[in-house]
Design an enzyme around this catalytic site. Structure first.
Site, short mmCIF file in Angstrom:
data_model
loop_
_atom_site.label_atom_id
_atom_site.label_comp_id
_atom_site.label_asym_id
_atom_site.label_seq_id
_atom_site.Cartn_x
_atom_site.Cartn_y
_atom_site.Cartn_z
N ASP A 156 0.98 -1.30 0.07
CA ASP A 156 0.03 0.06 -0.01
C ASP A 156 0.91 1.36 -0.30
O ASP A 156 2.07 1.15 0.43
CB ASP A 156 -0.95 -0.04 1.16
CG ASP A 156 -1.62 1.20 1.43
OD1 ASP A 156 -2.21 1.53 0.68
OD2 ASP A 156 -1.43 1.97 2.46
N TYR A 168 -0.02 5.23 0.66
CA TYR A 168 -0.44 6.30 1.76
C TYR A 168 -0.66 5.54 3.16
O TYR A 168 -1.59 4.74 3.20
CB TYR A 168 -1.62 6.98 1.18
CG TYR A 168 -1.39 7.48 -0.11
CD1 TYR A 168 -0.49 8.48 -0.30
CD2 TYR A 168 -2.16 7.10 -1.18
CE1 TYR A 168 -0.34 9.05 -1.57
CE2 TYR A 168 -1.87 7.71 -2.50
CZ TYR A 168 -0.89 8.59 -2.76
OH TYR A 168 -0.92 8.96 -3.98
N ARG A 196 -7.62 13.32 6.55
CA ARG A 196 -7.17 11.95 6.27
C ARG A 196 -8.41 11.20 6.37
O ARG A 196 -8.96 10.13 5.56
CB ARG A 196 -6.01 11.45 6.89
CG ARG A 196 -5.77 9.84 6.68
CD ARG A 196 -5.47 9.46 5.55
NE ARG A 196 -4.83 8.01 5.62
CZ ARG A 196 -4.80 7.15 4.42
NH1 ARG A 196 -5.13 7.63 3.41
NH2 ARG A 196 -4.46 6.12 4.58
N SER A 243 -2.49 0.75 -4.95
CA SER A 243 -3.01 2.25 -4.24
C SER A 243 -4.31 2.66 -4.73
O SER A 243 -4.34 2.54 -5.87
CB SER A 243 -2.03 3.36 -4.00
OG SER A 243 -2.40 4.31 -3.78
N ASN A 244 -5.05 3.43 -3.74
CA ASN A 244 -6.19 4.02 -4.19
C ASN A 244 -5.70 5.24 -5.09
O ASN A 244 -6.44 5.85 -5.76
CB ASN A 244 -6.76 4.56 -3.00
CG ASN A 244 -7.89 3.52 -2.45
OD1 ASN A 244 -8.34 2.78 -3.03
ND2 ASN A 244 -8.42 3.62 -1.27
#
Lengths: 230, 230
Positions: free
Chosen positions: B10, B12, B41, B120-121
């Site tokens: 991942d 972040y 966040r 990751s997103n």
């Protein structure tokens, strides 16, 4: 266009104040009641979204217990099984928001009377208990639980449940929620949406806006009667 | 069984510290930097889950901007368009966690060398920028974005993307995340999961547990080399 044929209310955070558990939390953990209640609610919601996305549904009773358990650990509070059970039990006796009963009574007295329902993530058992505790069983026509579709809001299948059970097109249904994200999900689905923004919070940035924003449920009956909403 | 064939990280909260924006936030809003970074966040993640469930995907660049915008309003901070742009820009220069570079180097030097990737997103543009800024482009074989499947973690389609692109069975892939909910989603999908629990947080109560819990990425290469992980 005729007035709305039904009003469907979210339960937790809309009719019932989830933070009415604060006094119980405070009694068990002096000085930590508010923090525990807030983190508990926050984790409870987070887990409904995550489990829905992961395809790992567990009912709201379980998710509520899991959120509480995590919140206690994160805050360093020693929660025995009995404490957890006692706190979870408090969900069955949550208080009605002050504005909710008067609004429901006024809606019940309207002609023509709209159908009145709850659509909530809660299990049927949790909802029936808190509805009965607050003597709302006399004014509600339906108490609908996301448990019937095995996923949580804002998945559209939950909102579809209300349209199916009421046998109405979504735009004939007014959906009322105190949760901004729930109001957004309901709007995407196609309901006429009333966001009850008691805390005067900024709108959730989810690319949709509710049809109406109220500062309390007191405004709802007047808004419908004025014919401003159809 | 042979050692894992790939390690997928991942981005972040795992390799890159999202809270390295605090100094920029603090510079713009003295005394509010930490609160802004945390709420930003928190809303960013919430919006990824909500939009995924609502079927209203917007890319991570948009969702990051939306989370920031909401956080500023909720905290009563006057954010001009320029401030928002400046803060969002900080996402392209997030710092690597101290333990990340050493771990990636040690993994690169292993024989046989596992394939190394990010999943990751983040959008490809956001990821490429932060990867390049931190000079990780030399050690990573793949940088994979959820944008390719139009939904966010923990939806299984995101994890499937890594298995597809690497052409490996999920259990041959070690997935590494600092986010407990991401570790849970990856475990449900079928990866061998390493949860980097730097903050010593309680495990997320989502009905699944990671295969391994590390206090930092420093532990990862040794764990793989010892043959404790296969």
């Amino acid at each position: 266009m005729s007035p709305l044929d039904a009003l469907v209310f979210d339960a937790y955070g809309t009719l019932f104040d989830v933070h009415s558990v604060i006094s119980k939390c405070e009694q068990l953990f002096p000085g930590k009641g508010t923090a525990l209640s807030q983190l508990w609610r926050s984790k409870q919601l987070e887990y409904t979204w995550l489990r829905s996305l992961m395809g790992r549904y567990a009912d709201f009773d379980q998710v509520t217990a899991d959120g509480l358990s995590h919140a206690c650990r994160a805050l360093g509070l020693a929660c025995t099984a009995q404490t957890l059970a006692e706190l979870k039990q408090a969900y069955q006796t949550l208080h009605l928001f002050d504005d909710a009963l008067a609004a429901l009574r006024a809606l019940s007295a309207m002609h023509p009377r709209p159908r009145l329902a709850i659509l909530s993530n809660g299990t049927p058992e949790m909802l029936n208990a808190v509805v009965k505790h607050n003597q709302l069983d006399m004014v509600l026509d339906h108490v609908l639980s996301a448990d019937a579709v095995g996923i949580f809001k804002p998945d559209p299948r939950v909102y579809q449940l209300a349209a199916d059970r009421l046998r109405m097109a979504p735009d004939r249904i007014g959906f009322v929620s105190g949760n901004g994200w729930d109001a957004a999900g309901a709007k995407v689905f196609g309901f006429t949406v009333f966001w009850v923004n008691r805390a005067n919070a900024p709108v959730e940035e989810l690319g949709v806006a509710p049809d109406h924003t109220l500062s309390s449920l007191h405004e709802l009956p007047g808004l419908l009667a004025d014919g401003g909403v159809s």
